[in-house]
Write a protein that holds these residues in place. Sequence first.
Motif, PDB file in Angstrom:
ATOM      1  N   LEU A  84       0.869  -1.180   0.000  1.00  0.00           N
ATOM      2  CA  LEU A  84       0.000   0.000   0.000  1.00  0.00           C
ATOM      3  C   LEU A  84       0.903   1.227   0.000  1.00  0.00           C
ATOM      4  O   LEU A  84       1.876   1.281   0.754  1.00  0.00           O
ATOM      5  N   ASP A  85       0.580   2.179  -0.829  1.00  0.00           N
ATOM      6  CA  ASP A  85       1.403   3.383  -0.911  1.00  0.00           C
ATOM      7  C   ASP A  85       1.261   4.192   0.382  1.00  0.00           C
ATOM      8  O   ASP A  85       0.158   4.599   0.743  1.00  0.00           O
ATOM      9  N   PRO A  86       2.376   4.431   1.083  1.00  0.00           N
ATOM     10  CA  PRO A  86       2.294   5.144   2.362  1.00  0.00           C
ATOM     11  C   PRO A  86       1.821   6.594   2.225  1.00  0.00           C
ATOM     12  O   PRO A  86       1.353   7.175   3.184  1.00  0.00           O
ATOM     13  N   TYR A  87       1.937   7.153   1.006  1.00  0.00           N
ATOM     14  CA  TYR A  87       1.414   8.515   0.831  1.00  0.00           C
ATOM     15  C   TYR A  87      -0.111   8.490   0.786  1.00  0.00           C
ATOM     16  O   TYR A  87      -0.771   9.332   1.390  1.00  0.00           O
ATOM     17  N   VAL A  88      -0.668   7.501   0.102  1.00  0.00           N
ATOM     18  CA  VAL A  88      -2.127   7.377   0.030  1.00  0.00           C
ATOM     19  C   VAL A  88      -2.670   7.000   1.412  1.00  0.00           C
ATOM     20  O   VAL A  88      -3.637   7.579   1.898  1.00  0.00           O
ATOM     21  N   PHE A  89      -2.011   6.024   2.067  1.00  0.00           N
ATOM     22  CA  PHE A  89      -2.411   5.584   3.404  1.00  0.00           C
ATOM     23  C   PHE A  89      -1.584   6.353   4.435  1.00  0.00           C
ATOM     24  O   PHE A  89      -0.819   5.789   5.191  1.00  0.00           O
ATOM     25  N   ARG A  90      -1.749   7.682   4.425  1.00  0.00           N
ATOM     26  CA  ARG A  90      -0.897   8.529   5.245  1.00  0.00           C
ATOM     27  C   ARG A  90      -1.556   8.891   6.577  1.00  0.00           C
ATOM     28  O   ARG A  90      -2.758   8.697   6.761  1.00  0.00           O
ATOM     29  N   LYS A  91      -0.746   9.424   7.446  1.00  0.00           N
ATOM     30  CA  LYS A  91      -1.178   9.818   8.791  1.00  0.00           C
ATOM     31  C   LYS A  91      -2.416  10.712   8.731  1.00  0.00           C
ATOM     32  O   LYS A  91      -2.474  11.645   7.941  1.00  0.00           O
ATOM     33  N   GLY A  92      -3.390  10.368   9.573  1.00  0.00           N
ATOM     34  CA  GLY A  92      -4.601  11.182   9.678  1.00  0.00           C
ATOM     35  C   GLY A  92      -5.763  10.706   8.833  1.00  0.00           C
ATOM     36  O   GLY A  92      -6.905  11.072   9.096  1.00  0.00           O
ATOM     37  N   ARG A  93      -5.494   9.870   7.806  1.00  0.00           N
ATOM     38  CA  ARG A  93      -6.595   9.368   6.976  1.00  0.00           C
ATOM     39  C   ARG A  93      -7.412   8.357   7.772  1.00  0.00           C
ATOM     40  O   ARG A  93      -6.882   7.595   8.561  1.00  0.00           O
TER      41      ARG A  93
END
Length: 178
Positions: free
Chosen positions: A91-100
């Motif tokens: 999973l792309d860590p930018y897409v699944f980023r902090k706060g989502r």
Amino acid sequence: MFILLSGCAHVISKDLRTQVDTTVTFQQVLQNPNAYKGKMVVWGGEIIEAVNQKDGTTLIEALQKPLGWREEPRQTIASEGRFLALVDRYLDPYVFRKGRKVTIAGEILGEEIKPIGKMDYRYPLLSSRQIYLWEDYYYYPVPYYYDPWWGYPYGWRGYPYGWGPPYWWRFNFHHHRH
């Protein structure tokens, strides 16, 4: 009609929802994750971090939030703790980023102990069967400029009260020429 109905649908499949043990609470699992191994749960919350593993999986650390309508994590400061979910793909860590916000259906694998600051924290660990990432909501402030004495009730140059250009536009700079 389909579009209207699809907006009300659960984000976790019916097949998985039938396997969920609704009697198991997050708090119970947090106290003793190993006692609930093999149980299927649906948890949600805010992503703290998504870390890609060497074997191609992704480990998501999340702050638990109570689930509301359609299993969406509620917008609240209330939380019962943190959990980890192992997702069997990259999973792309930018897409699944902090706060989502995320909702995860998964099987409890047990516990993993990791440090938070200088203390060890016991995380319940899920094997993710289905993961739903919620849209980012952006709340734009209403353009409301409060000045209780200026132009009430009609506002500035015919704008409805509280609307119009920012307050500093009211002091037209060209009026101050010498």
